[in-house]
Design an enzyme around this catalytic site. Structure first.
Site, PDB file in Angstrom:
ATOM      1  CB  SER A   1      29.441 -13.086  -1.391  1.00  0.00           C
ATOM      2  OG  SER A   1      29.785 -12.473  -2.445  1.00  0.00           O
TER       3      SER A   1
ATOM      4  CG  HIS B   1     -22.736  -2.768   0.071  1.00  0.00           C
ATOM      5  ND1 HIS B   1     -22.342  -3.398   1.367  1.00  0.00           N
ATOM      6  CD2 HIS B   1     -22.722  -1.434   0.369  1.00  0.00           C
ATOM      7  CE1 HIS B   1     -22.091  -2.548   2.255  1.00  0.00           C
ATOM      8  NE2 HIS B   1     -22.386  -1.338   1.893  1.00  0.00           N
TER       9      HIS B   1
ATOM     10  CG  HIS C   1      29.408  10.697  21.063  1.00  0.00           C
ATOM     11  ND1 HIS C   1      28.668  11.389  20.582  1.00  0.00           N
ATOM     12  CD2 HIS C   1      29.570  10.759  22.176  1.00  0.00           C
ATOM     13  CE1 HIS C   1      27.765  11.776  21.748  1.00  0.00           C
ATOM     14  NE2 HIS C   1      28.770  11.466  22.801  1.00  0.00           N
TER      15      HIS C   1
END
Length: 444
Positions: free
Chosen positions: A291, A87, A166
């Site tokens: 990269s 505990h 949009h």
């Protein structure tokens, strides 16, 4: 440690998350539990309880040293005790009693943890460490992000930029204003986060002070607990509880952080998009590789790293806020293991915040790209022209501009000028319309 850690927050990103160990590590939880236990004992002395009349303020100082000088050796001793007790809170209590005995502080050690259940310690120590972690480590970085974006918005306040709704070219805007959108959103959510109280439970086995009241029925234990939790610990005591706190306010704080993180995901994605459109270049650090195959690349990795970590953080925050307020009857144990993980989404969030700041520091404005995009989209001034024509009572101006701009031919300064010259309007009005460009049609 970095190479053997299971989680990247304790491995790859440990240098960033290291400050959080002072709040969310197992050792730190022990320290906060000790702090609550000691301050509770001192509060009992100051009631005063007659059995504690022999405890003087010098002993208070010695007791406070148990948490102010707490170290890893102490933490290891508590874990050793826990092997027997099975505990964790009881192990902290026994450790404190050992400390008491070694320093020969007298016969009153049974008033350590007097009348309490473990959740009186957990549900005060966790909100206490959470409050201090949030105030010391997280909110300052959020404010730093807000200051940084504010600075950039002022620096680029008058830079015209093609808007996109949009995904299509729309009425031009200004780069600085678009960044201020995020400043306003973040500031509002940061204020909401700061307004949420740090709630704590303190009331015995089922929240009724049963043990306290049976031992000392004349004492106003509710008044005592309110003073201890609210004044001594600086938290907000919940008045009616089961064995555990409601966690409603803790859930609200997780939700508030999740909303802040969602706004930052939105920001990361927008900046990423602007970089892909060449609106921004990025500062190059010598030796860094973008990269492994393409030498020319300078990837927006800081914004991608930030977005990824914000997503992980939010997934955990949402689980925490959805689970913690739910407990069977007066208490089940599911909150215990879940609470031990609150440092994980905080760590991912901190990694994200630092990555975002790093990325923002690398941005270099590329005005020629913004200007070229505006120049290539003269169709966006159609709204301006038709609105001025409406003002002048010109018949069906929207339809006239619609016919012009929906052809497959590219709209240019020249074609707009030819269109204006074809209108049956006064020369002064033609001159007014010709002064409108994608770069100056940016509103207020």
């Amino acid at each position: 440690m970095e190479l053997t850690a299971i989680s990247p927050v304790d491995g790859r990103y440990r240098k960033i998350t290291n400050p959080l160990a002072a709040y969310f590590s197992e050792s730190s939880l022990m320290k906060y539990r000790l702090r609550v236990e000691v301050e509770y004992f001192i509060a009992l002395c100051e009631l005063p309880l007659p059995q504690l009349n022999g405890i003087n303020k010098n002993m208070h100082k010695q007791l406070r040293a148990v948490y102010s000088t707490f170290n890893l050796r102490d933490a290891e001793r508590i874990k050793e005790i826990e092997k027997t007790t099975n505990h964790d809170v009881k192990a902290v209590e026994y450790f404190l009693k050992e400390y008491w005995k070694k320093r020969k502080l007298g016969p009153s050690s049974e008033f350590i943890h007097f009348g309490l259940t473990s959740q009186d310690i957990n549900n005060t120590s966790v909100p206490l460490l959470w409050k201090e972690a949030l105030g010391n480590e997280i909110q300052p970085v959020i404010q730093e992000i807000i200051r940084k974006i504010t600075h950039l918005s002022k620096e680029w306040a008058i830079v015209p930029m093609l808007a996109r709704t949009h995904g299509q070219p729309a009425s031009p805007t200004r780069l600085g204003k678009e960044l201020m959108v995020f400043v306003e959103r973040l500031s509002g959510q940061a204020a909401q986060l700061a307004a949420i109280p740090f709630s704590a439970k303190f009331g015995g086995a089922t929240g009724n002070f049963n043990a306290h009241h049976i031992a000392y029925p004349a004492i106003d234990w509710v008044k005592f607990a309110n003073k201890f939790v609210n004044k001594t610990l600086g938290l907000n005591r919940s008045q009616f509880t089961t064995q555990i706190d409601h966690y409603d306010n803790l859930a609200a704080q997780f939700d508030a952080l999740s909303r802040i993180n969602t706004i930052l995901i939105d920001l990361n994605r927008d900046i990423w998009q602007y970089i892909s459109m060449d609106y921004f270049k990025q500062k190059i650090k010598k030796g860094e590789i973008g990269s492994s195959a393409m030498p020319h690349k300078v990837n927006p990795i800081d914004f991608e790293n930030s977005e990824g970590n914000l997503g992980i953080g939010n997934a955990l925050f949402r689980h925490l806020s959805g689970k913690l307020p739910i407990s069977r009857l007066q208490r089940d144990l599911t909150d215990s293991t879940v609470l031990r993980n609150i440092g994980v989404p905080v760590a991912h969030s901190l990694i994200a915040y630092k990555s975002l700041l790093k990325g923002l520091d690398k941005l270099i404005l590329n005005p020629s790209a913004l200007q070229a995009d505006l120049e290539n989209n003269w169709a966006v001034v159609a709204e301006a022209i038709q609105t001025v024509l409406r003002r002048e009572g010109y018949p069906e101006p929207y339809e006239a501009l619609k016919d012009l701009t929906r052809t497959h031919e590219r709209i240019t300064r020249q074609s707009i000028s030819v269109f204006i010259d074809s209108l049956s309007i006064k020369p002064a009005l033609k001159n007014e319309l010709k002064k409108i460009t994608p770069s100056n049609y940016t509103g207020i």
